[in-house]
Design an enzyme around this catalytic site. Structure first.
Site, short mmCIF file in Angstrom:
data_model
loop_
_atom_site.label_atom_id
_atom_site.label_comp_id
_atom_site.label_asym_id
_atom_site.label_seq_id
_atom_site.Cartn_x
_atom_site.Cartn_y
_atom_site.Cartn_z
N ARG A 1 0.83 -1.20 0.00
CA ARG A 1 0.00 0.00 0.00
C ARG A 1 0.87 1.25 0.00
O ARG A 1 1.96 1.27 0.58
CB ARG A 1 -0.88 -0.01 1.25
N THR B 1 -8.68 1.16 -9.65
CA THR B 1 -8.23 -0.11 -9.12
C THR B 1 -8.46 -1.22 -10.13
O THR B 1 -9.35 -1.15 -10.95
CB THR B 1 -9.02 -0.41 -7.82
N THR C 1 -3.80 -0.39 -7.55
CA THR C 1 -4.57 0.83 -7.79
C THR C 1 -3.70 2.08 -7.83
O THR C 1 -2.61 2.12 -7.25
CB THR C 1 -5.64 1.00 -6.70
N ASN D 1 -5.83 4.72 -7.21
CA ASN D 1 -7.00 5.27 -6.54
C ASN D 1 -8.03 5.70 -7.58
O ASN D 1 -8.59 4.86 -8.24
CB ASN D 1 -6.65 6.41 -5.57
N GLN E 1 -3.50 8.59 -3.55
CA GLN E 1 -3.96 7.76 -2.44
C GLN E 1 -4.16 8.52 -1.16
O GLN E 1 -4.82 8.04 -0.24
CB GLN E 1 -2.94 6.62 -2.22
N ASP F 1 -7.58 8.69 0.31
CA ASP F 1 -8.18 7.57 1.04
C ASP F 1 -8.04 7.72 2.55
O ASP F 1 -8.61 6.94 3.31
CB ASP F 1 -7.57 6.24 0.58
N SER G 1 -10.34 -0.19 0.31
CA SER G 1 -11.42 -1.16 0.15
C SER G 1 -10.96 -2.41 -0.60
O SER G 1 -11.76 -3.33 -0.81
CB SER G 1 -12.59 -0.53 -0.61
N GLY H 1 -13.39 -1.03 -8.16
CA GLY H 1 -14.61 -0.24 -8.02
C GLY H 1 -14.78 0.46 -6.70
O GLY H 1 -15.90 0.59 -6.21
N GLY H 2 -13.66 0.92 -6.06
CA GLY H 2 -13.79 1.65 -4.81
C GLY H 2 -14.48 0.80 -3.76
O GLY H 2 -14.24 -0.40 -3.65
#
Length: 567
Positions: A106, A381, A399, A401, A420, A423, A453, A473-474
């Site tokens: 991440r 993503t 992703t 984002n 990102q 988020d 997510s 898709g978030g």
């Protein structure tokens, strides 16, 4: 620039495939899920060029690890709106020896990041966390893929990266989906000259379908990455180029931030559902916790015996409860106390008892799981699914984002950077780009990883992997994965049917429920009569799955993509 013999072989194989009848490569977002001819492996991704590169990794003697990494690097070229080396990823891998690892790649907040950096004259400016320099976190995909390949790959690092070099150099023909996304984003891409030079014409208009997009700077960056490994990215010239651009443009990411980036190995989330073991990704993913929590709630209901309307109603209510908890409790477990009680069966039963079978209920806020302060987790993503007969199963969700990330391309590199930082809960209680609300557990802090997510998921039966799935898709990632698992494991549908069934999404705030436009009118009316505020959602993410059915791999790419391409 000379290419190894195997790259020339790759060109012949790729160009002979029906998806690539013409050179240059033709982008196809109908997705591609396929099993190798000898049945020893399977790949599924959103893009046919990338999936074909994964197949070629198998053909060259590689395993699922090699194929997954090669697909990920290729998506950074042909699917740069969603993914790339300027972003991050979560990798859930079941190794051939039976062990499972959650590899955290991440993005990370820079050392100088603060909650106040999104203020202008004392007022919060939501655009700063979405577009431009302050939106960018330290990317982690390269480091995570490096770890993955070194631990379990059969091919070399170069063999994973070089196919993407060739595609970036030669170019690919934009599809209608590419053109539409570029058109929607053109004005923001035009704010950054290096991005405009790639994705827009001389009049600052988005390239249309059929345009051959060549990316020589990105090809050069990938070649240097292939030659010098991940050190080039984190401790070499790439890190210097990013830091230089940041200094000029008011960003916070430095060379030290790149050099200090580390892949973290997390303990996977584990729960059970209808006799199967479900393995998900832990915080800073909210996906593993939320998927487990929703499944645990739903397990209290006889799903197979419920009417269709009852089943959808119950699922929506379970989603609502889990997302309310997500807003309060979820964040990077190295910084926030994330209760393990969120995935306890007893807590799920208590939440299930709150569901009214006759009508939608208003969830005013979060609930409190058991031992919420003492029993805690250790501190736009795309999804890739790959498996092989050796027992390697790899689920990667990667992703930038939102579409095209921060819209920033670092000059001279061709690399789009993530956004990102959006988020994080950049301001408590204020929705981000996906409408998600967060509080102190997900506030901005130096070197912290924002909540995600992303929900790469593995399913096992008696210790043996039988299914892997994930989505883009978030926040709908979480609910897509849940519904695929329910349809496959509780309702005994085939994998294809499990992915075709109309989907719903409820994330607590806003109160509306997103619904597939394809749902039967009687179902729509039934849910409306129970008080659900429905809103059609034609772009319901993109899931990728692989399963074992009757001892053979079955690979399915998102069936909705084909319909979406014809719009």
């Amino acid at each position: 620039m000379k290419r190894p013999i195997w790259i020339l072989s790759l060109l012949l194989v790729v160009c002979s495939h029906p998806c690539f009848a013409k050179a240059p490569f033709s982008n196809d977002y109908a997705g591609m899920a396929v099993v190798t001819e000898d049945g020893r492996g399977a790949v599924a991704s959103v893009n046919s060029i990338a999936s074909q590169v994964g197949l070629e990794a198998f053909a060259n003697g590689g395993n699922a690890v090699d194929a997954a990494a090669a697909i990920a690097f290729t998506l950074g070229v042909v699917d740069s709106a969603n993914s790339g080396i300027g972003g991050g990823c979560f990798i859930l891998v079941r190794w051939a020896d039976g062990s499972i690892e959650a590899i955290d790649g991440r993005e990370m907040a820079p050392v100088n990041a603060t909650q106040e950096m999104f203020l202008v004259d004392g007022e919060y400016d939501p655009s700063l966390s979405k577009t431009g320099a302050l939106a960018i976190g330290v990317p982690g995909s390269v480091a995570a893929l490096d770890y993955l390949l070194k631990k379990g790959g059969k091919l070399s690092w170069k063999e994973a990266v070089l196919p993407a070099v060739n595609i970036a150099e030669q170019g690919f023909s934009l599809g209608s989906h590419d053109a539409k996304r570029l058109a929607r984003t053109a004005s923001r891409l035009n704010q950054f000259p290096a991005s405009a030079a790639i994705f827009l014409d001389k009049d600052a208009q988005a390239w249309g379908a059929g345009h051959v997009l060549k990316q020589p700077d990105l090809a050069r960056t990938y070649q240097l990455l292939a030659d010098h490994g991940s050190d080039y990215f984190y401790r070499g010239d790439f890190a210097k180029q990013v830091a230089s651009w940041m200094r000029v443009n008011g960003g916070r990411v430095t060379e030290k931030d790149f050099a200090g980036y580390q892949v973290l190995l997390r303990e996977p989330i584990r729960t059970t559902f209808h006799g199967y073991d479900i393995v998900g990704f832990p915080p800073p993913s909210s996906g593993g916790v939320a998927v487990a929590q929703i499944l645990n709630i739903l397990e209290n209901f006889p799903l197979k015996q419920l009417t269709e309307i009852d089943r959808y109603h119950t699922t929506i209510e379970a989603m609502k409860l889990a997302f309310a908890d997500r807003a309060q409790w979820l964040g990077d477990a190295d910084f926030a106390n994330v209760p393990k009680g969120l995935i306890e069966k007893s807590y799920a039963k208590a939440l299930a008892n709150k569901i009214d079978a006759a009508k939608a209920t208003q969830v005013k806020g979060h609930s409190t799981p058991p031992k919420s302060t003492t029993d805690i987790f250790n501190r736009h993503t795309t999804h890739i699914a790959v498996a092989d007969r050796e027992g390697n199963w790899v689920a990667i969700t990667t992703t930038l984002n939102t579409s095209y990330g921060s819209k920033v391309t670092i000059p001279g590199t061709g690399v789009l950077m993530n956004n990102q930082m959006d988020d994080f809960a950049t301001k408590e209680g204020v929705p981000n780009a996906f409408g998600l609300i967060g509080y102190s557990a997900n506030k901005v802090e130096a070197r912290k990883r924002p909540l995600s997510s992303m929900s790469p998921t593995l399913v096992l039966k008696k210790g043996k992997p039988v299914l892997t799935t994930g989505a883009a898709g978030g926040p709908t990632i979480i609910t897509q994965v849940v519904q695929i698992l329910v349809n496959r494991l509780a309702l005994d549908n085939s994998l294809l049917k499990s992915m075709e069934v109309p989907r719903v999404h409820q994330q607590w705030q806003p109160e509306r429920t997103l619904i597939d436009p394809s749902v039967d009118e009687s179902l729509r009316k039934g849910l409306d009569a129970r008080g659900h505020q429905l809103a059609d959602w034609p772009g319901f993410g993109t899931a990728q799955s692989i399963a074992l059915e009757n001892g053979r791999f079955v690979a399915v790419s998102e069936p909705r993509l084909k319909d979406r391409m014809s719009e």
